[in-house]
Design a protein around this motif. Sequence first.
Motif, mmCIF file in Angstrom:
data_model
loop_
_atom_site.group_PDB
_atom_site.id
_atom_site.type_symbol
_atom_site.label_atom_id
_atom_site.label_comp_id
_atom_site.label_asym_id
_atom_site.label_seq_id
_atom_site.Cartn_x
_atom_site.Cartn_y
_atom_site.Cartn_z
ATOM 1 N N GLN A 13 0.821 -1.179 -0.127
ATOM 2 C CA GLN A 13 -0.197 -0.112 0.163
ATOM 3 C C GLN A 13 1.068 0.982 -0.065
ATOM 4 N N ASN A 14 1.689 1.287 0.783
ATOM 5 C CA ASN A 14 2.872 2.396 0.756
ATOM 6 C C ASN A 14 3.718 2.839 -0.951
ATOM 7 N N ILE A 15 4.086 1.853 -1.425
ATOM 8 C CA ILE A 15 4.874 1.290 -2.418
ATOM 9 C C ILE A 15 4.087 2.712 -3.384
ATOM 10 N N LYS A 16 2.789 2.492 -3.236
ATOM 11 C CA LYS A 16 1.608 2.760 -4.405
ATOM 12 C C LYS A 16 1.120 4.022 -4.084
ATOM 13 N N THR A 17 1.040 4.524 -3.303
ATOM 14 C CA THR A 17 0.970 6.033 -2.750
ATOM 15 C C THR A 17 1.861 6.525 -3.329
ATOM 16 N N ILE A 18 3.053 6.283 -2.383
ATOM 17 C CA ILE A 18 3.770 7.441 -2.821
ATOM 18 C C ILE A 18 4.309 7.661 -4.298
ATOM 19 N N ARG A 19 4.259 5.910 -4.861
ATOM 20 C CA ARG A 19 4.771 6.112 -6.594
ATOM 21 C C ARG A 19 3.489 7.449 -7.293
ATOM 22 N N LEU A 20 2.631 7.313 -6.702
ATOM 23 C CA LEU A 20 1.292 7.985 -6.625
ATOM 24 C C LEU A 20 1.244 9.612 -6.734
ATOM 25 N N ARG A 21 1.321 9.789 -5.712
ATOM 26 C CA ARG A 21 2.090 11.221 -4.961
ATOM 27 C C ARG A 21 3.191 11.315 -5.825
ATOM 28 N N GLU A 22 3.821 10.418 -6.355
ATOM 29 C CA GLU A 22 5.615 11.148 -6.972
ATOM 30 C C GLU A 22 4.857 12.136 -8.584
ATOM 31 N N GLY A 23 3.722 10.617 -9.186
ATOM 32 C CA GLY A 23 3.420 11.141 -10.126
ATOM 33 C C GLY A 23 3.705 9.680 -11.497
ATOM 34 N N ASP A 31 12.259 1.025 -14.147
ATOM 35 C CA ASP A 31 13.432 1.238 -14.368
ATOM 36 C C ASP A 31 14.157 2.160 -13.282
ATOM 37 N N ARG A 32 13.576 3.170 -12.441
ATOM 38 C CA ARG A 32 14.472 3.333 -11.592
ATOM 39 C C ARG A 32 15.352 2.528 -10.779
ATOM 40 N N ALA A 33 14.457 1.353 -10.110
ATOM 41 C CA ALA A 33 15.017 0.585 -9.008
ATOM 42 C C ALA A 33 15.825 -0.618 -9.493
ATOM 43 N N GLN A 34 15.631 -0.777 -10.706
ATOM 44 C CA GLN A 34 16.352 -1.810 -11.822
ATOM 45 C C GLN A 34 15.033 -3.310 -11.260
ATOM 46 N N LEU A 35 13.968 -3.147 -11.870
ATOM 47 C CA LEU A 35 13.030 -4.471 -11.507
ATOM 48 C C LEU A 35 12.493 -4.241 -12.759
ATOM 49 N N TYR A 36 11.916 -5.298 -13.131
ATOM 50 C CA TYR A 36 10.485 -5.578 -13.693
ATOM 51 C C TYR A 36 9.219 -5.412 -13.613
ATOM 52 N N VAL A 54 15.677 -6.057 -2.646
ATOM 53 C CA VAL A 54 14.515 -5.391 -3.735
ATOM 54 C C VAL A 54 14.124 -3.963 -2.390
ATOM 55 N N LEU A 55 13.397 -3.789 -1.046
ATOM 56 C CA LEU A 55 13.207 -2.649 -0.716
ATOM 57 C C LEU A 55 14.059 -1.953 -0.375
ATOM 58 N N TYR A 56 14.992 -1.538 -0.144
ATOM 59 C CA TYR A 56 16.404 -0.740 -0.618
ATOM 60 C C TYR A 56 16.327 -0.527 -1.703
ATOM 61 N N LYS A 57 16.050 -1.400 -2.678
ATOM 62 C CA LYS A 57 16.358 -0.314 -4.219
ATOM 63 C C LYS A 57 14.721 -0.019 -4.586
ATOM 64 N N LEU A 58 13.844 -0.173 -3.836
ATOM 65 C CA LEU A 58 12.776 0.688 -4.316
ATOM 66 C C LEU A 58 12.736 2.430 -3.215
ATOM 67 N N ILE A 64 12.831 8.231 -0.683
ATOM 68 C CA ILE A 64 12.924 8.397 0.062
ATOM 69 C C ILE A 64 13.381 7.619 2.254
ATOM 70 N N ASP A 65 12.604 7.889 2.974
ATOM 71 C CA ASP A 65 13.353 8.139 4.169
ATOM 72 C C ASP A 65 12.742 6.321 4.244
ATOM 73 N N PRO A 66 13.308 5.378 4.770
ATOM 74 C CA PRO A 66 12.792 4.137 5.044
ATOM 75 C C PRO A 66 11.882 4.104 6.037
ATOM 76 N N LYS A 67 11.618 5.204 6.628
ATOM 77 C CA LYS A 67 10.735 4.451 7.778
ATOM 78 C C LYS A 67 9.441 5.099 6.805
ATOM 79 N N GLU A 68 9.084 6.362 5.781
ATOM 80 C CA GLU A 68 7.948 6.074 5.643
ATOM 81 C C GLU A 68 7.691 4.815 4.067
ATOM 82 N N LEU A 69 7.785 4.168 3.891
ATOM 83 C CA LEU A 69 7.747 2.728 3.635
ATOM 84 C C LEU A 69 7.089 1.964 4.466
#
Length: 71
Positions: A13-23, A31-36, A54-58, A64-69
């Motif tokens: 949920q947090n990844i999706k929310t942050i990603r959408l917030r960042e547009g 691509d940024r995280a070098q993942l599929y 993978v969490l580190y890469k995201l 973001i600060d890891p606490k946010e995720l």
Amino acid sequence: MLTKLQFTKRVAQNIKTIRLREGISQEELADRAQLYRTYVGHIEKGRYSPSGYVLYKLIKALNIDPKELLS
């Protein structure tokens, strides 16, 4: 303490929310995280529980600060 499933869902949920917030799209995040892109989609749906690396890469890809995720 969260169960593995609860942790996975919260991170998803947090990844999706942050990603959408960042547009940015799943593809751009991947691509940024070098993942599929499909892997990012599975993580956001809570189907996969990402490893620590993978969490580190995201976290780096979202700048973001890891606490946010994990909150």
